[in-house]
Motif scaffolding. Structure first.
Motif, PDB file in Angstrom:
ATOM      1  N   GLY A 267      26.025  19.293  36.102  1.00 41.95           N
ATOM      2  CA  GLY A 267      24.577  19.399  36.216  1.00 41.95           C
ATOM      3  C   GLY A 267      23.818  19.401  34.910  1.00 41.95           C
ATOM      4  O   GLY A 267      22.586  19.369  34.917  1.00 41.95           O
ATOM      5  N   ASP A 269      23.115  21.797  33.014  1.00 44.46           N
ATOM      6  CA  ASP A 269      22.133  22.878  33.157  1.00 44.46           C
ATOM      7  C   ASP A 269      22.552  24.151  32.436  1.00 44.46           C
ATOM      8  O   ASP A 269      21.963  25.203  32.650  1.00 44.46           O
ATOM      9  N   PHE A 294      14.169  20.326  36.040  1.00 41.59           N
ATOM     10  CA  PHE A 294      15.065  20.159  37.172  1.00 41.59           C
ATOM     11  C   PHE A 294      14.307  19.934  38.479  1.00 41.59           C
ATOM     12  O   PHE A 294      14.806  19.259  39.376  1.00 41.59           O
ATOM     13  N   SER A 298      16.183  16.633  39.654  1.00 47.53           N
ATOM     14  CA  SER A 298      17.343  16.960  40.467  1.00 47.53           C
ATOM     15  C   SER A 298      17.077  16.709  41.945  1.00 47.53           C
ATOM     16  O   SER A 298      16.221  17.355  42.549  1.00 47.53           O
ATOM     17  N   ASN A 301      18.065  20.056  44.135  1.00 43.51           N
ATOM     18  CA  ASN A 301      17.172  21.209  44.142  1.00 43.51           C
ATOM     19  C   ASN A 301      15.935  20.930  44.984  1.00 43.51           C
ATOM     20  O   ASN A 301      15.517  19.788  45.158  1.00 43.51           O
ATOM     21  N   ILE A 362      21.450  18.925  37.720  1.00 47.17           N
ATOM     22  CA  ILE A 362      21.376  19.826  38.868  1.00 47.17           C
ATOM     23  C   ILE A 362      21.285  21.252  38.351  1.00 47.17           C
ATOM     24  O   ILE A 362      22.158  21.710  37.605  1.00 47.17           O
TER      25      ILE A 362
END
Length: 495
Positions: A267, A269, A294, A298, A301, A362
């Protein structure tokens, strides 16, 4: 000279109280992690300067870092990652499915004098410059080393801001004598436009001072500037302006600031990722929720992208990714129905996921949560920067090896390239487009390599209505006009 009211007003807006401060503050209270503060204020800095040492400078440095992370904390103005997303949406490689937030970047409809996005880009970077100047201009060159560290960091912030501005508001290949943007010396006075060459020299001088000053500095976390961060921007600078040997040398430093991760479905992240060189930790206290990177990038999400503002890869680029390459999983390989769990450990999103939709970014763990760190720099970029710089110098064997070192981690079946000359350079540039998709470099690479926009290339992914454009490399719409508000406030130049 006329005072530049636009920059002055916007700077004062930056220093806004959103939490109360008592006059007496303990040293323990002062030594807080900036990531838990939404903003630091000028009054805060004034109050804590009485604590002695570097506490006031820490607060001012933290304010710049917080602003780089948060920006204006609105839906499409959430700091440096908002700029990077907007710039990528101007490239050949990223599309979106409908006209909503960031749509004006995608269809090149915000480059004119009076557009909000244009105002944001201008004021965002000049705020960084103004506040960096505030530190630079108040620290003498003979200050103690622990104080000078903050000056060197501020040279870096200022250089980063000017580097973005010069490439957004002028053609990258413009002659050094071409008028560009004003250089702000920290006195809030409207300066005339400086030339491309003058701005480039300031950027290089600032980064060189910063690198030399921070070479032995050990940072506490990846949220701080250190020499590896400066080296990364020096590599970007020299690659942009075709100083190939310098690009090779600094890219080598930056690529060795991390290690390539075997896992590509994480991701992007977490700042703790081994590839991450510099970024910002995002916590419950500092998350902007829907006004975040995000939320917009993403699919999984529950944010803007996941609703139906899909961000997709150019299908032609997708088709260039080998079937054995792990990076193929960064994009949906087919249309998936609602409820499909696309990435292990996440959730089955309620919406469809069209083919080619981004799955690269993500924020874990799932619906309604956006606690994803922001990564500004990854070391894999600089494998590719070094490979390109080597190839541009005719060092084909060395370039092939560096490309091999990266790609064999991403693709166990990758065979060392036998390409040479321009064919090798072209291969490296394709892998830059793949590896760095969504990282904010694609449109800048187009500008430095003289590539225009062509969305009438037979791509099969979703393209926003009105964004199927063709614009030549040096067309007027490829750069932004200096905002009208700045022109009106500055009597020293006309747009």
């Amino acid at each position: 000279m006329k005072q530049n009211k636009f920059l002055n007003v916007q700077l004062s807006k930056y220093f806004v109280f959103i939490f109360s401060i008592t006059f007496f503050i303990s040293c323990a209270d002062l030594d807080q992690d900036f990531a838990e503060e939404r903003y630091h204020t000028s009054s805060h800095a004034t109050a804590i300067s009485a604590a002695g040492g570097t506490q006031g400078l820490k607060a001012l440095d933290a304010a710049i870092l917080s602003y780089l992370r948060d920006g204006e904390a609105s839906e499409d103005e959430f700091g440096l990652k908002a700029v990077d997303l907007g710039m990528d949406l101007r490239s050949n490689d990223m599309d979106m499915s409908r006209n909503t937030w960031f749509g004006a970047y995608n269809n090149y409809d915000n480059v004119g004098l009076t557009y909000n996005d244009n105002d944001f880009l201008w004021e965002f970077f000049y705020k960084v410059i103004n506040n960096a100047n505030g530190i630079i201009n108040t620290i003498p060159d003979d200050a103690p080393e622990e104080v000078l560290v903050f000056k060197y960091k501020s040279y870096t912030y200022r250089a980063i801001a000017y580097f973005y501005l010069i490439r957004i508001y002028q053609h990258t290949r413009a002659d050094d004598s071409t008028d560009a943007i004003p250089i702000d010396f920290g006195d809030f006075v409207g300066e005339p436009k400086s030339t491309v060459g003058e701005v480039k020299q300031l950027i290089l001088d600032d980064l060189t001072l910063a690198y030399n000053g921070l070479e032995t500095y050990s940072r506490a976390s990846k949220e701080e500037i250190d020499a590896s961060v400066v080296a990364a921007y020096l590599a970007r600078y020299h690659l942009t302006y075709e100083n190939w040997l310098e690009a090779e040398n600094f890219a080598d430093i930056a690529m060795n600031a991390g290690s390539i991760s075997d896992d590509v479905i994480h991701g992007f992240d977490e700042l703790s990722l081994s590839e991450a060189i510099w970024g910002a930790v995002v916590t419950d206290a500092t998350s902007e929720i829907y006004a975040s990177f995000f939320s917009h990038i993403s699919q999984i999400n529950d944010g803007y992208s996941g609703w139906n503002h899909f961000k997709t890869v150019n299908s032609n680029l997708y088709d260039m990714i080998p079937a054995t390459d792990k990076r193929l999983a960064w994009f949906a390989d087919q249309e998936y129905p609602p409820g499909t769990i696309l990435v292990p450990g996440t959730w089955g999103h309620y919406n469809i996921t069209p083919k080619y939709t981004s799955l690269k970014f993500i924020a874990q763990p799932g619906p309604g949560e956006f606690i994803g760190d922001y990564i500004y720099l990854r070391n894999t970029e600089f494998y590719l920067a070094k490979a390109e710089a080597l190839a541009r110098q005719g060092k084909d064997a060395e370039a092939q090896q560096v490309l091999f070192d990266l790609n064999t981690v991403r693709d166990l079946s990758y065979v060392k390239s036998t390409n040479t000359g321009q064919d090798l350079i072209d291969e490296i540039l394709i892998y830059r487009r793949i590896e760095l998709w969504g990282d904010g470099v694609a449109s800048f690479d187009m500008a430095r390599t003289g590539v225009g926009l062509n969305r009438k290339d037979g791509r099969l992914n979703l393209v926003m209505p009105g964004a199927d454009l063709e614009i030549p490399a040096f067309g007027d719409r490829m750069i932004y006009q200096i905002p009208q508000r700045e022109v009106d406030a500055n009597s020293n130049f006309d747009n």
